[in-house]
Design an enzyme around this catalytic site. Structure first.
Site, short mmCIF file in Angstrom:
data_model
loop_
_atom_site.label_atom_id
_atom_site.label_comp_id
_atom_site.label_asym_id
_atom_site.label_seq_id
_atom_site.Cartn_x
_atom_site.Cartn_y
_atom_site.Cartn_z
N ASN A 59 -43.30 -47.34 56.34
CA ASN A 59 -44.82 -47.40 55.63
C ASN A 59 -45.34 -46.02 56.36
OD1 ASN A 59 -45.41 -48.34 58.24
ND2 ASN A 59 -46.29 -50.11 57.64
N HIS A 118 -45.93 -45.76 59.60
CA HIS A 118 -46.74 -45.75 60.78
C HIS A 118 -45.99 -45.00 62.01
CE1 HIS A 118 -43.95 -49.76 61.75
NE2 HIS A 118 -43.56 -48.75 62.60
N ASP A 146 -45.77 -49.16 72.73
CA ASP A 146 -46.12 -50.30 72.18
C ASP A 146 -45.39 -51.54 72.65
OD1 ASP A 146 -43.84 -49.59 70.64
OD2 ASP A 146 -44.80 -49.36 68.72
N GLU A 203 -50.61 -49.07 61.78
CA GLU A 203 -50.24 -49.15 60.56
C GLU A 203 -51.27 -48.24 59.70
OE1 GLU A 203 -47.59 -50.71 59.93
OE2 GLU A 203 -47.52 -52.55 60.79
C1 GLP Z 1 -40.82 -49.74 65.26
C2 GLP Z 1 -42.04 -49.17 66.44
C3 GLP Z 1 -41.95 -47.63 66.25
C4 GLP Z 1 -40.70 -47.24 65.68
C5 GLP Z 1 -40.74 -47.39 64.29
C6 GLP Z 1 -39.46 -47.28 63.71
O1 GLP Z 1 -41.53 -51.08 65.13
N1 GLP Z 1 -43.22 -49.85 66.70
O2 GLP Z 1 -42.65 -47.16 67.40
O3 GLP Z 1 -40.86 -45.71 65.86
O4 GLP Z 1 -41.17 -48.96 64.19
O5 GLP Z 1 -38.60 -47.92 64.08
P1 GLP Z 1 -36.87 -47.92 63.72
O6 GLP Z 1 -36.55 -46.52 64.81
O7 GLP Z 1 -36.22 -49.32 64.36
O8 GLP Z 1 -36.70 -47.53 62.19
#
Ligand code: GLP
Length: 248
Positions: A138, A140, A69, A145
């Site tokens: 959440n 995702h 992303d 989302e």
């Molecule tokens: C982010 C990314 C995801 C990631 C998730 C968890 O915003 N878009 O690809 O896996 O949220 O993030 P983190 O590893 O910092 O908790």
């Protein structure tokens, strides 16, 4: 789903790195195609991959990468863009050819063509061999989302307030998390031959339990992974706290 629970973050990163290296060595694909995640969950694994690359145990010269992303409105040079994050955390430190790195362009003016271009490039390279995932608090995956259709492909999404709050820590106090992002879709992720999801910390405990033990529902996008035939969930004890299994 294979669930691996480790005691520390370091053990999680080691296990994920080892598994990825095994997948790389045993791959029969013409090109090894790796899709990567930003966020804090994968950073320690990237550090271990850098070490393996430096010591000659993991060669990136034949690896092609995609990333899940990118924020809409941030250029690759912007310090909070996911492209910049990946340059700092991995790409600048390993022998991956620049031409092998694929990324969504957050500055694209024609969003629909940009998303199509990404899907076409993945297909041209023969599909994704290994998808690295984190999980949002959440549930995702990528930036898909809750309520994103399971059959979605690369698309633009509006971020929930919860996700914006979670990611504000990467931005300065006077900067806001962008409202929109481009993300590979849930089907784009599910088409990967193999998936490694990393989850650490107690903030992930509910999402991890919903993903593994809950019903398969768009309310928890990661729950669809229950239906994939090659998924490893590697988590620490805090992230696994709401599960009934215990650490190795
Ligand atoms: C982010 C990314 C995801 C990631 C998730 C968890 O915003 N878009 O690809 O896996 O949220 O993030 P983190 O590893 O910092 O908790």
């Amino acid at each position: 789903m294979k669930v691996i629970i480790k005691h520390t973050n370091d053990d999680v990163a080691k296990a994920a790195c080892k598994l990825l290296m095994e997948k790389h060595i045993s791959s029969t694909s013409k090109n090894f195609v790796l899709s990567l995640a930003t966020g804090s969950s994968a950073v320690e694994m990237y550090q271990k991959l850098i070490k393996q690359n430096t010591s000659g145990n993991f060669d990136f010269s034949d690896v092609y990468t995609f990333n899940l992303d990118e924020y809409v409105g941030l250029s690759a040079e912007h310090h909070q863009s996911f492209r910049y994050f990946m340059n700092m955390k991995l790409f600048n430190h390993v022998n991956i050819p620049e031409a092998n790195i694929n990324f969504l362009n957050g500055m694209a003016t024609d969003i629909s063509s940009e998303c199509d271009r990404y899907e076409e490039r993945i297909a041209e390279l023969g599909g994704i061999d290994v998808q690295i995932l984190g999980i949002g608090s959440n549930g995702h995956i990528g930036f898909n989302e809750p309520e994103t259709p399971f059959e979605s492909r690369t698309h633009q999404i509006t971020l929930t307030q919860q996700t914006k709050n979670d990611n504000q820590r990467f931005f300065a106090d006077d900067e806001s998390v962008p409202d929109k992002a481009l993300t590979m879709g849930i089907q784009s992720i599910m088409d990967s031959k193999s998936i490694i999801l990393i989850a650490t910390g107690k903030k992930k405990a509910k999402a991890v339990a919903d993903m593994i033990q809950g019903e398969v529902t768009t309310k928890c996008p990661a729950s669809i992974l229950q239906t994939h035939n090659d998924v490893h969930i590697i988590c620490d004890q805090e992230a696994a706290a709401a599960l009934t299994t215990s650490a190795d």
